[in-house]
Design an enzyme around this catalytic site. Structure first.
Site, PDB file in Angstrom:
ATOM      1  CG  ASP A  20      30.854   5.094  19.868  1.00 26.59           C
ATOM      2  OD1 ASP A  20      31.300   6.233  19.676  1.00 26.59           O
ATOM      3  OD2 ASP A  20      31.545   4.067  19.823  1.00 26.59           O
TER       4      ASP A  20
ATOM      5  CB  SER B 209      33.186  19.183  24.103  1.00 26.49           C
ATOM      6  OG  SER B 209      33.685  19.372  22.802  1.00 26.49           O
TER       7      SER B 209
ATOM      8  CE  LYS C  70      21.890  15.978  27.629  1.00 28.07           C
ATOM      9  NZ  LYS C  70      21.034  15.976  26.424  1.00 28.07           N
TER      10      LYS C  70
ATOM     11  CB  CYS D 147      68.190   7.898   8.045  1.00 31.06           C
ATOM     12  SG  CYS D 147      68.420   8.606   9.702  1.00 31.06           S
TER      13      CYS D 147
ATOM     14  CE  LYS E  42      33.261   8.278  26.732  1.00 29.97           C
ATOM     15  NZ  LYS E  42      34.387   8.968  26.095  1.00 29.97           N
TER      16      LYS E  42
ATOM     17  CB  CYS F 167      65.687  11.276   8.890  1.00 31.74           C
ATOM     18  SG  CYS F 167      64.749   9.770   9.266  1.00 31.74           S
TER      19      CYS F 167
ATOM     20  CG  ASP G 122       6.275  -0.245  -1.854  1.00 28.92           C
ATOM     21  OD1 ASP G 122       6.858   0.575  -1.126  1.00 28.92           O
ATOM     22  OD2 ASP G 122       6.530  -1.470  -1.865  1.00 28.92           O
TER      23      ASP G 122
ATOM     24  CB  CYS H 282      67.247   6.665  12.691  1.00 29.47           C
ATOM     25  SG  CYS H 282      65.753   7.096  11.755  1.00 29.47           S
TER      26      CYS H 282
ATOM     27  CB  CYS I  72      66.180  10.439  13.986  1.00 33.02           C
ATOM     28  SG  CYS I  72      67.193  10.584  12.490  1.00 33.02           S
TER      29      CYS I  72
ATOM     30  CB  VAL J 130      -0.950  -0.010   1.213  1.00 33.85           C
ATOM     31  CG1 VAL J 130      -1.744   1.291   1.270  1.00 33.85           C
ATOM     32  CG2 VAL J 130      -1.881  -1.215   1.146  1.00 33.85           C
TER      33      VAL J 130
ATOM     34  CD  GLU K 142      19.244  12.863  27.459  1.00 33.22           C
ATOM     35  OE1 GLU K 142      19.535  12.793  26.250  1.00 33.22           O
ATOM     36  OE2 GLU K 142      18.981  13.931  28.037  1.00 33.22           O
TER      37      GLU K 142
ATOM     38  CE  LYS L 283      30.017  10.895  25.073  1.00 32.19           C
ATOM     39  NZ  LYS L 283      30.552  10.283  23.846  1.00 32.19           N
TER      40      LYS L 283
ATOM     41  CE1 TYR M 182      22.830  15.752  21.656  1.00 32.77           C
ATOM     42  CE2 TYR M 182      22.890  13.517  20.781  1.00 32.77           C
ATOM     43  CZ  TYR M 182      23.451  14.779  20.892  1.00 32.77           C
ATOM     44  OH  TYR M 182      24.616  15.076  20.234  1.00 32.77           O
TER      45      TYR M 182
END
Length: 680
Positions: free
Chosen positions: A119, A81, A291, A412, A315, A432, A36, A409, A427, A34, A115, A117, A227
């Protein structure tokens, strides 16, 4: 019988409600056949009469030619942030700081919202009169990239809000992500096609959002949780919990695993539950966001320079796993620092297969008492960077040999040097190849000369074939030579030569930063370039009066000494001559000098020592431009209004900050007032 315009409107409304019911509520109201047929009817109507096609039509979720690139846009409201907490103690300390900022007794119980978090990747969605107008990536929090065409393909994001009489504007923040099951299907399909597999859902999502072809984005089947909500002040809900309910009613998918908690103890229980429960979720989550529920109290708590005081991300502890150390290699960076790298039997961590981790320096190797063949414990610091946590000595083989940093190193063969109290082993051979490759990558990076089309693989070819031996050699390349390299066609070669030529016009501070002098990052380069208008004047001060540099704000003797050491090196002086020989100025233009001089003159001007807050949308200035003007005049821009605020600069849809400023008697400026104040 409705006319075609009415029929198209009816179909749009029904199909959008059906999509919301299917993708957000998981409660289909139309069977697929329907849906579609109705969808095809709408397609035919819009094809016959394009005037019937609107931006909120479900037919517009995927369409149009691939974009040529993305445009940077200013966010109406910034995306800051969050500060992180890693333990119960961190969470308690945050709560105590919050009570102190709000001037509340230590035993006050504050309602909090927990809430998950997600990822994924943050998005900023802008609606005008209820219709999706623009979508952008987070970017640096102030500016992001517009990806509206791509976001239209995400079925759980409404093209039109599912509410009557929506506000004139609505700003929504949320997280785009790829569910685990979808990610598995995507990788299975890529494997069948012989394509490289994605490392994890987060990386796949980030790469998908930046695809230039929306059809590719649609095929990846991204999802979205909302959110955060911003509305005009007279329509803003009173609390975070009410804002989430508003988002749910308006047609957004809001994570159901949220909780309104009466106090900190309840939040801690919520966090404890999901530390284990997250493993049963159909998507990745790396913590809990806590929050303050009351939005007026949020406004009162305000912000630090980088994060809200009223929220924090707890975290989860990093996932750890044992594995066996196979060998220790070494990498050489652009400053010559040699970084040991542990290579071990692959182990799954945080959704990815990990087989390498940095060991930082010789001191870290000694601290771990690392032996080849050891069983080591590895984890992902912050769920991102693999690191070796400790050794299990009781499982050490009897013939295990201690790990030592090489004396020469690996690139080099030069003898490595460790000076004084420095942790790094270096080094010091300026020829290098590893140092050269690192220096070239730094020179063409976005913060420096910003040369598009010159990636790591091409730089490796240029160095390995002996075509480039210094930064200046880049500007001696021609299109014919570049076109002969692997994966380089005539068009790409021509574009690169043009990009290199254009980079010669980059500002003086970018050229200074691009030289890659130790301790001179972007901010320090800007500060030095504002005081010294050429490499000659800077060199004169560094070599003859280093205290003049050391006394500059934010510089200090270590940076001054590093600059002097670099300029004493004959090879570096030859490099500066060569760069000038190929057209780099290594000095500020007249316009740059005028701007720096004006900024210095304004430093003692109208806004010296004043604190300002920006709110709303200014008619002509972006938020970043307004901030730059204020700082150039000696002022300081902060995020929240208090009794100590001197001025509030208010634009369209100023919101609760304007209300608070008026209640506190803070002087309110328009954009016209601000620019008039700053006129000489």
């Amino acid at each position: 019988m409705p006319d075609q315009s009415e029929r198209a409107a009816e179909l749009r409304g029904l199909l959008n409600r059906a999509a919301h019911a299917y993708y957000v509520l998981d409660q289909p109201i139309l069977e697929d056949p329907v849906y579609d047929r109705l969808y095809q009817e709408l397609v035919q109507l819009e094809s016959a009469e394009p005037r019937l096609r609107s931006s909120d039509s479900p037919t517009q979720r995927v369409g149009g030619a691939p974009a040529e690139g993305f445009t940077s846009v200013d966010h109406r409201i910034g995306l800051l942030s969050l500060d992180n907490a890693f333990t119960r103690g961190d969470l308690l300390a945050w709560h105590e700081r919050l009570l102190k900022v709000l001037d509340r007794p230590g035993d006050t119980q504050l309602p909090l919202v927990g809430e998950l978090k997600i990822d994924g990747n943050a998005l900023a969605l802008s609606y005008r009169n209820g219709v999706l107008e623009r979508a952008a990536t987070r970017g640096d929090g102030t500016r992001g990239e517009e990806i509206t065409a791509n976001v239209r393909t995400i079925s759980s994001i409404p093209l039109r809000l599912q509410i009557d009489n929506p506000p004139e504007w609505v700003e929504v923040r949320g997280e785009a992500f790829i569910p685990d099951a979808t990610f598995a299907v995507i990788n299975a399909e890529r494997e069948q096609r012989g394509e490289a597999l994605f490392a994890n859902p987060r990386n796949a999502c980030a790469g998908t959002l930046r695809q230039l072809d929306p059809k590719v984005v649609a095929a990846r089947r991204l999802d979205f949780f909302a959110y955060t909500l911003h509305l005009p002040v007279d329509a803003q809900p009173p609390s975070q919990w009410a804002a989430l309910e508003w988002l749910n009613t308006a047609g957004f998918r809001v994570n159901p695993n949220r909780e309104l908690c009466a106090d900190l103890a309840a939040i801690q229980s919520f966090c404890d539950h999901w530390e284990q429960g997250r493993h049963d979720l159909p998507y990745a989550t790396d913590g809990v966001v806590v929050k303050l529920n009351d939005l007026l109290l949020q406004d009162e708590a305000g912000f630090t320079q980088k994060a809200p005081r009223w929220a924090i991300a707890l975290k989860y502890p990093a996932e750890e796993a044992p594995t066996r150390l196979l060998r220790v290699g070494a990498q050489v960076g652009r400053t010559g620092a040699v970084t040991p790298v542990a290579e071990f039997e692959a182990v799954a961590l945080a959704g990815t297969s990990v087989s390498r981790a940095t060991l930082h320096n010789a001191d870290r190797i000694a601290e771990l008492d690392l032996h080849l063949g050891d069983t080591i414990v590895v984890r992902k610091a912050g769920e991102i960077i693999p690191e070796v946590v400790r050794v299990l000595p009781e499982l050490r083989p009897s013939d295990a040999t201690p790990v030592q940093l090489p004396q020469h190193c690996p690139e080099c063969g030069s003898s490595l040097v460790r000076e004084g109290d420095e942790a790094a082993t270096r080094c010091v051979n300026s020829s290098c190849p590893a140092i050269l490759r690192g220096g070239l990558r730094h020179w063409v990076s976005k913060g420096a000369l910003d040369v598009d089309g010159l990636g790591s693989k091409l730089i490796e070819q240029l160095v390995d074939r002996g075509l480039v031996g210094s930064l200046a050699d880049l500007y001696r390349l021609d299109a014919a030579l570049l076109a002969s390299l692997d994966r380089m066609g005539d068009k790409s070669a021509t574009n690169l030569v043009e990009a290199l030529e254009a980079s010669k016009k980059q500002p003086w501070h970018r050229q200074l930063y691009g030289l890659g002098i130790r301790h001179i990052g972007e901010v320090i380069a800007k500060a030095l370039a504002a005081e010294f208008f050429s490499i000659d004047s800077l060199a004169a001060a560094a070599l003859e009066a280093p205290e003049q540099i050391a006394e500059l704000h934010g510089i200090g003797p270590e940076i001054s000494a590093s600059l002097g050491q670099w300029l004493h090196n004959p090879a570096n002086n030859q490099l500066l001559q060569d760069l000038r020989g190929v057209g780099l100025s290594l000095e500020a233009s007249a316009a740059e000098q005028e701007a720096a001089s004006q900024a210095g003159a304004n430093a003692n001007g109208m806004l010296q020592g004043k604190t300002l807050v920006l709110t709303g949308t200014l008619p002509n200035l972006s938020r970043s431009d307004a901030k730059a003007l204020i700082e150039a005049a000696g002022g300081k821009v902060i995020g929240s209004v208090s009794k100590k605020t001197d001025y509030l600069v208010a634009g369209e849809a100023a919101g609760s900050k304007l209300t608070k400023a008026e209640s506190l008697g803070v002087t309110v400026l328009s954009e016209v007032d601000l620019t008039a104040m700053l006129e000489p």
